[in-house]
Design a protein around this motif. Structure first.
Motif, PDB file in Angstrom:
ATOM      1  N   ALA A 149      48.340  16.996  39.564  1.00 12.02           N
ATOM      2  CA  ALA A 149      49.543  16.728  40.365  1.00 12.02           C
ATOM      3  C   ALA A 149      50.657  17.711  40.037  1.00 12.02           C
ATOM      4  O   ALA A 149      51.722  17.660  40.650  1.00 12.02           O
ATOM      5  CB  ALA A 149      50.026  15.297  40.140  1.00 12.02           C
ATOM      6  N   GLY A 150      50.414  18.613  39.091  1.00 11.74           N
ATOM      7  CA  GLY A 150      51.350  19.693  38.809  1.00 11.74           C
ATOM      8  C   GLY A 150      51.012  20.948  39.576  1.00 11.74           C
ATOM      9  O   GLY A 150      51.653  21.993  39.375  1.00 11.74           O
ATOM     10  N   HIS A 151      50.006  20.849  40.469  1.00 13.38           N
ATOM     11  CA  HIS A 151      49.569  22.013  41.241  1.00 13.38           C
ATOM     12  C   HIS A 151      49.515  21.733  42.744  1.00 13.38           C
ATOM     13  O   HIS A 151      49.431  22.651  43.544  1.00 13.38           O
ATOM     14  CB  HIS A 151      48.192  22.473  40.753  1.00 13.38           C
ATOM     15  N   TYR A 152      49.527  20.480  43.123  1.00  9.23           N
ATOM     16  CA  TYR A 152      49.651  20.097  44.527  1.00  9.23           C
ATOM     17  C   TYR A 152      50.277  18.711  44.579  1.00  9.23           C
ATOM     18  O   TYR A 152      50.197  17.953  43.609  1.00  9.23           O
ATOM     19  CB  TYR A 152      48.295  20.108  45.239  1.00  9.23           C
ATOM     20  N   VAL A 153      50.919  18.398  45.691  1.00 13.59           N
ATOM     21  CA  VAL A 153      51.583  17.099  45.826  1.00 13.59           C
ATOM     22  C   VAL A 153      50.623  16.111  46.479  1.00 13.59           C
ATOM     23  O   VAL A 153      50.225  16.305  47.638  1.00 13.59           O
ATOM     24  CB  VAL A 153      52.874  17.218  46.664  1.00 13.59           C
ATOM     25  N   PRO A 154      50.199  15.080  45.767  1.00 16.82           N
ATOM     26  CA  PRO A 154      49.302  14.081  46.349  1.00 16.82           C
ATOM     27  C   PRO A 154      49.934  13.432  47.581  1.00 16.82           C
ATOM     28  O   PRO A 154      51.158  13.296  47.676  1.00 16.82           O
ATOM     29  CB  PRO A 154      49.123  13.057  45.217  1.00 16.82           C
ATOM     30  N   MET A 155      49.090  13.041  48.520  1.00 14.94           N
ATOM     31  CA  MET A 155      49.592  12.411  49.742  1.00 14.94           C
ATOM     32  C   MET A 155      50.223  11.053  49.460  1.00 14.94           C
ATOM     33  O   MET A 155      51.113  10.618  50.173  1.00 14.94           O
ATOM     34  CB  MET A 155      48.453  12.249  50.759  1.00 14.94           C
ATOM     35  N   SER A 156      49.772  10.409  48.397  1.00 15.66           N
ATOM     36  CA  SER A 156      50.302   9.094  48.064  1.00 15.66           C
ATOM     37  C   SER A 156      51.723   9.206  47.533  1.00 15.66           C
ATOM     38  O   SER A 156      51.992   9.962  46.592  1.00 15.66           O
ATOM     39  CB  SER A 156      49.418   8.422  47.010  1.00 15.66           C
ATOM     40  N   SER A 157      52.638   8.440  48.102  1.00 16.42           N
ATOM     41  CA  SER A 157      54.032   8.476  47.653  1.00 16.42           C
ATOM     42  C   SER A 157      54.217   7.763  46.318  1.00 16.42           C
ATOM     43  O   SER A 157      55.294   7.829  45.729  1.00 16.42           O
ATOM     44  CB  SER A 157      54.945   7.844  48.703  1.00 16.42           C
ATOM     45  N   LYS A 158      53.184   7.097  45.808  1.00 15.42           N
ATOM     46  CA  LYS A 158      53.309   6.395  44.531  1.00 15.42           C
ATOM     47  C   LYS A 158      53.564   7.372  43.382  1.00 15.42           C
ATOM     48  O   LYS A 158      54.031   6.980  42.326  1.00 15.42           O
ATOM     49  CB  LYS A 158      52.060   5.571  44.243  1.00 15.42           C
ATOM     50  N   THR A 237      41.870  23.458  34.397  1.00 19.82           N
ATOM     51  CA  THR A 237      41.837  22.261  35.233  1.00 19.82           C
ATOM     52  C   THR A 237      40.514  21.551  34.998  1.00 19.82           C
ATOM     53  O   THR A 237      39.455  22.184  35.018  1.00 19.82           O
ATOM     54  CB  THR A 237      41.978  22.622  36.717  1.00 19.82           C
ATOM     55  N   ILE A 238      40.566  20.256  34.769  1.00 17.35           N
ATOM     56  CA  ILE A 238      39.356  19.487  34.491  1.00 17.35           C
ATOM     57  C   ILE A 238      39.363  18.226  35.343  1.00 17.35           C
ATOM     58  O   ILE A 238      40.335  17.455  35.325  1.00 17.35           O
ATOM     59  CB  ILE A 238      39.238  19.156  32.980  1.00 17.35           C
ATOM     60  N   THR A 239      38.291  18.025  36.094  1.00 14.73           N
ATOM     61  CA  THR A 239      38.183  16.858  36.970  1.00 14.73           C
ATOM     62  C   THR A 239      36.793  16.246  36.843  1.00 14.73           C
ATOM     63  O   THR A 239      35.842  16.931  36.461  1.00 14.73           O
ATOM     64  CB  THR A 239      38.417  17.229  38.454  1.00 14.73           C
ATOM     65  N   PRO A 240      36.654  14.959  37.173  1.00 11.81           N
ATOM     66  CA  PRO A 240      35.314  14.371  37.192  1.00 11.81           C
ATOM     67  C   PRO A 240      34.525  14.900  38.387  1.00 11.81           C
ATOM     68  O   PRO A 240      35.115  15.280  39.414  1.00 11.81           O
ATOM     69  CB  PRO A 240      35.596  12.873  37.342  1.00 11.81           C
ATOM     70  N   VAL A 241      33.230  14.937  38.239  1.00 12.08           N
ATOM     71  CA  VAL A 241      32.374  15.348  39.349  1.00 12.08           C
ATOM     72  C   VAL A 241      32.610  14.409  40.532  1.00 12.08           C
ATOM     73  O   VAL A 241      32.735  13.194  40.353  1.00 12.08           O
ATOM     74  CB  VAL A 241      30.881  15.324  38.919  1.00 12.08           C
ATOM     75  N   THR A 242      32.714  14.960  41.723  1.00 10.92           N
ATOM     76  CA  THR A 242      32.929  14.277  43.008  1.00 10.92           C
ATOM     77  C   THR A 242      34.353  13.798  43.221  1.00 10.92           C
ATOM     78  O   THR A 242      34.635  13.109  44.205  1.00 10.92           O
ATOM     79  CB  THR A 242      31.969  13.075  43.243  1.00 10.92           C
ATOM     80  N   GLU A 243      35.299  14.147  42.327  1.00 10.41           N
ATOM     81  CA  GLU A 243      36.684  13.749  42.592  1.00 10.41           C
ATOM     82  C   GLU A 243      37.210  14.466  43.824  1.00 10.41           C
ATOM     83  O   GLU A 243      36.987  15.682  43.999  1.00 10.41           O
ATOM     84  CB  GLU A 243      37.584  14.056  41.400  1.00 10.41           C
ATOM     85  N   ARG A 244      37.946  13.751  44.663  1.00  9.66           N
ATOM     86  CA  ARG A 244      38.596  14.314  45.834  1.00  9.66           C
ATOM     87  C   ARG A 244      40.088  14.187  45.682  1.00  9.66           C
ATOM     88  O   ARG A 244      40.594  13.303  44.997  1.00  9.66           O
ATOM     89  CB  ARG A 244      38.136  13.591  47.104  1.00  9.66           C
ATOM     90  N   ARG A 245      40.825  15.068  46.347  1.00 10.00           N
ATOM     91  CA  ARG A 245      42.278  15.012  46.268  1.00 10.00           C
ATOM     92  C   ARG A 245      42.818  13.711  46.855  1.00 10.00           C
ATOM     93  O   ARG A 245      42.327  13.221  47.866  1.00 10.00           O
ATOM     94  CB  ARG A 245      42.904  16.204  47.030  1.00 10.00           C
TER      95      ARG A 245
END
Length: 246
Positions: A149-158, A237-245
């Protein structure tokens, strides 16, 4: 990791989640860890998980308070000497709105606490840690636990102002590298940006959503620390396999 054996690492937000996992993994790798948090009890409990040659020492510290940070690093200098590794991990995520356009607006105190802990804290701690490294003539390593979330703004306003603080960490890490480079200083700086992680934060509460374990992030931290003195990983950058934005 051999060159870090017997050295001192400071880890903020050490009482739970990613910070706790980093403390244990570093200690198991032979590093003497000073864990900072507002609650020291959970850090003390981590000692039972240490199977390697390092140690974990708990110290109460609110990284959002200038006086707390200064006093803590003065104590570290007296007790351990040089800060060789600085892990800026402390962070807070509060769900709610920035403004009153919805019905869940966060208070000004809550918004400021996110900024103070997530951004001001790492800047203050890095300043003190680098001062320690320089006074001891040691080329150490600053690791800032960032977020995707420091590289793109998530669509969720939370994510509200949280993502602003993480963008701030991205900028701070890059700016710090530039400053060190300008003065031919070989202290390393790495920004580690995990995706969703199953911690006390509610973002990854749904078991059906792919998410990392805190240990996965800790392993990534040890990976960047294990690089040769001539190599720096600026961003990981480290993410779980199959994670989507989001």
């Amino acid at each position: 990791m051999d060159r870090w054996v017997g050295k001192t690492a400071v880890v903020t937000g050490a009482s739970s989640g990613i910070g706790a996992a980093i403390c244990v993994e570093l200690a198991n790798a032979g590093v003497n860890v000073v864990g900072l948090a507002r609650r020291t009890g959970p850090i003390e409990a981590l000692k039972s998980q240490v199977k390697g040659g390092g140690t974990i020492t708990a110290r109460q510290c609110d990284v959002s308070r200038v006086e707390d940070v200064a006093a803590t690093f003065s104590w570290i200098q007296d007790s351990f000497g040089c800060v060789h590794i600085m892990i800026n991990n402390a962070g807070v995520f509060l769900q709610g709105g920035i403004t009153d356009v919805g019905n869940d607006m966060l208070s000004e105190e809550e918004l400021l606490s996110v900024i103070d802990i997530n951004l001001k804290g790492p800047i203050l701690c890095a300043r003190h840690a680098i001062a320690s490294m320089r006074s001891n003539d040691f080329d150490g390593h600053i690791v800032n636990i960032n977020s995707i979330a420091g590289h793109y703004v998530p669509m969720s306003s939370k994510f509200n102002v949280y993502t602003s603080t993480k963008y701030g960490i991205t900028g701070f890490s890059a700016g710090l590298l530039n400053e060190l480079s300008d003065h031919n200083n070989k202290i390393k700086v790495t920004s580690v940006s995990p995706g969703l992680v199953r911690t006390g934060m509610d973002v990854a509460a749904d078991d059906n959503v792919p998410a990392l374990r805190p240990k996965d992030v800790a392993d990534a931290v040890l990976y960047v620390l294990s690089t040769p003195p001539t190599v720096n990983i600026n961003e990981l950058t480290i993410t779980p396999v199959t994670e989507r934005r989001l």
